[in-house]
Design a protein around this motif. Structure first.
Motif, PDB file in Angstrom:
ATOM      1  N   LEU A  10      -1.879   2.842  -7.453  1.00 30.19           N
ATOM      2  CA  LEU A  10      -1.503   2.219  -5.936  1.00 30.19           C
ATOM      3  C   LEU A  10       0.050   1.711  -5.815  1.00 30.19           C
ATOM      4  O   LEU A  10       0.362   0.969  -6.576  1.00 30.19           O
ATOM      5  CB  LEU A  10      -2.526   1.268  -5.399  1.00 30.19           C
ATOM      6  N   ILE A  12       2.956  -0.251  -2.730  1.00 32.64           N
ATOM      7  CA  ILE A  12       2.857  -0.668  -1.216  1.00 32.64           C
ATOM      8  C   ILE A  12       4.272  -0.348  -0.876  1.00 32.64           C
ATOM      9  O   ILE A  12       5.462  -0.690  -1.685  1.00 32.64           O
ATOM     10  CB  ILE A  12       2.859  -2.120  -1.321  1.00 32.64           C
ATOM     11  N   LEU A  25      -1.144   3.526  -6.446  1.00 32.71           N
ATOM     12  CA  LEU A  25      -1.211   2.941  -5.139  1.00 32.71           C
ATOM     13  C   LEU A  25       0.344   2.195  -4.925  1.00 32.71           C
ATOM     14  O   LEU A  25       0.598   1.489  -5.847  1.00 32.71           O
ATOM     15  CB  LEU A  25      -2.151   1.709  -4.942  1.00 32.71           C
ATOM     16  N   LEU A  27       2.962  -0.044  -2.372  1.00 33.58           N
ATOM     17  CA  LEU A  27       3.115  -0.777  -0.990  1.00 33.58           C
ATOM     18  C   LEU A  27       4.616  -0.436  -0.500  1.00 33.58           C
ATOM     19  O   LEU A  27       5.622  -0.842  -1.398  1.00 33.58           O
ATOM     20  CB  LEU A  27       2.939  -2.261  -1.155  1.00 33.58           C
ATOM     21  N   THR A  47       2.860  -0.335   4.675  1.00 37.11           N
ATOM     22  CA  THR A  47       1.836   0.969   4.274  1.00 37.11           C
ATOM     23  C   THR A  47       1.469   0.875   2.912  1.00 37.11           C
ATOM     24  O   THR A  47       2.124   0.470   2.136  1.00 37.11           O
ATOM     25  CB  THR A  47       2.201   2.314   4.934  1.00 37.11           C
ATOM     26  N   ILE A  48       0.100   1.013   2.711  1.00 36.29           N
ATOM     27  CA  ILE A  48      -0.419   1.206   1.540  1.00 36.29           C
ATOM     28  C   ILE A  48      -1.194   2.325   1.236  1.00 36.29           C
ATOM     29  O   ILE A  48      -2.087   2.831   2.013  1.00 36.29           O
ATOM     30  CB  ILE A  48      -1.435  -0.043   1.071  1.00 36.29           C
ATOM     31  N   SER A  49      -0.762   3.137   0.359  1.00 33.91           N
ATOM     32  CA  SER A  49      -1.256   4.660   0.413  1.00 33.91           C
ATOM     33  C   SER A  49      -1.218   5.182  -1.204  1.00 33.91           C
ATOM     34  O   SER A  49      -0.471   4.523  -2.008  1.00 33.91           O
ATOM     35  CB  SER A  49      -0.687   5.519   1.084  1.00 33.91           C
ATOM     36  N   ASP A 139      -3.338  -7.838  -1.159  1.00 30.57           N
ATOM     37  CA  ASP A 139      -3.468  -6.761  -0.398  1.00 30.57           C
ATOM     38  C   ASP A 139      -3.610  -5.646  -1.259  1.00 30.57           C
ATOM     39  O   ASP A 139      -4.306  -4.654  -1.070  1.00 30.57           O
ATOM     40  CB  ASP A 139      -2.438  -6.622   0.554  1.00 30.57           C
ATOM     41  N   LYS A 143      -6.990  -3.030  -1.284  1.00 31.49           N
ATOM     42  CA  LYS A 143      -6.858  -1.622  -1.264  1.00 31.49           C
ATOM     43  C   LYS A 143      -7.597  -0.947  -2.523  1.00 31.49           C
ATOM     44  O   LYS A 143      -8.438   0.222  -2.494  1.00 31.49           O
ATOM     45  CB  LYS A 143      -5.487  -1.250  -0.858  1.00 31.49           C
ATOM     46  N   SER A 144      -7.193  -1.368  -3.768  1.00 27.88           N
ATOM     47  CA  SER A 144      -7.901  -0.694  -4.905  1.00 27.88           C
ATOM     48  C   SER A 144      -9.371  -0.627  -4.943  1.00 27.88           C
ATOM     49  O   SER A 144      -9.919   0.238  -5.430  1.00 27.88           O
ATOM     50  CB  SER A 144      -7.041  -1.321  -6.380  1.00 27.88           C
ATOM     51  N   ALA A 146     -11.261  -0.753  -2.328  1.00 24.24           N
ATOM     52  CA  ALA A 146     -11.791   0.282  -1.577  1.00 24.24           C
ATOM     53  C   ALA A 146     -11.602   1.793  -2.181  1.00 24.24           C
ATOM     54  O   ALA A 146     -12.598   2.604  -1.966  1.00 24.24           O
ATOM     55  CB  ALA A 146     -11.061   0.060  -0.340  1.00 24.24           C
ATOM     56  N   VAL A 147     -10.369   1.861  -2.750  1.00 26.58           N
ATOM     57  CA  VAL A 147     -10.361   3.181  -3.435  1.00 26.58           C
ATOM     58  C   VAL A 147     -11.479   3.509  -4.500  1.00 26.58           C
ATOM     59  O   VAL A 147     -11.836   4.485  -4.590  1.00 26.58           O
ATOM     60  CB  VAL A 147      -8.962   3.511  -3.863  1.00 26.58           C
TER      61      VAL A 147
END
Length: 208
Positions: A10, A12, A25, A27, A47-49, A139, A143-144, A146-147
């Motif tokens: 992940l 960001i 991921l 950020l 955004t995190i993707s 954050d 997110k991780s 959820a992934v």
């Protein structure tokens, strides 16, 4: 913006920031229009993707090199271009779906054959030094989780050095609890600080 790569990781990103996970991921800020300096950040610009391009992966890798080795921020560029916009990776981590990681303590949950596909590990958690204390690490970890749940994982682990108090606080705030610790002889053999193994049961886990 936070990104994931194909081996779960992940990151960001933002106009000057980004985060990546095995899948990576990342950020990132929405656009990289100013220099990353120590300050509070408008999270609406992040955004995190999952990482989706080679440029994103390279930017995330450069952030890790400069952060883990305490290089000056200007030493390695963490920018990349996405859809014609300048972006910056400001955070990254990897989500690994596996039984164990090389040279690390192995988690015990779930037991048996399920451990081959329902166990995961976070690794290479990193946020740009200039943006510490902005909640970006929290954050990224959120997110991780959820992934990992989307992948069908029921148990998530992370290794942390016993003397890394900020990281331990981050993981415990995120719901991780102590499961095991590295033998002193192993830490000496690998020439590193002794590590703790922290565990988190994800929703759907019968022990959660």
């Amino acid at each position: 913006m936070v990104l994931l790569s194909s081996s779960p990781s992940l990151s960001i990103t933002s106009p000057n920031y980004r985060y990546s996970p095995s899948r990576r991921l990342c950020l990132c800020p929405i656009s990289a229009t100013h220099v990353v300096t120590p300050h509070h950040i408008d999270k609406s610009s992040l955004t995190i993707s999952e990482t989706s391009s080679e440029d994103q992966l390279w930017a995330a890798a450069r952030l890790r090199v400069r952060s883990f080795n305490e290089f000056k921020p200007s030493t390695f560029g963490i920018q990349f271009i996405e859809n014609g916009e300048d972006r910056v990776v400001v955070g990254t981590l990897d989500v690994n779906q596996c039984m164990s990681l090389p040279d690390e303590i192995t988690g015990m949950k779930p037991e048996g054959i399920e451990g081959q596909f329902a166990r995961g590990y976070l690794s290479n958690v990193c946020v740009a030094n200039e943006l510490h204390r902005n909640g970006l690490g929290y954050d990224l970890v959120a997110k991780s989780k959820a992934v990992a749940q989307k992948w069908g994982l029921t148990d998530l682990y992370v290794h942390v050095a016993v003397n890394n108090e900020p990281a331990k606080q981050l993981y415990m705030k995120s719901g991780f609890v102590y499961e095991n610790d590295e033998p002193a002889w192993q830490a000496r053999f690998l020439d590193r600080p002794r590590r703790l193994l922290l565990w988190l049961g994800l929703p759907g886990n019968q022990n959660w």
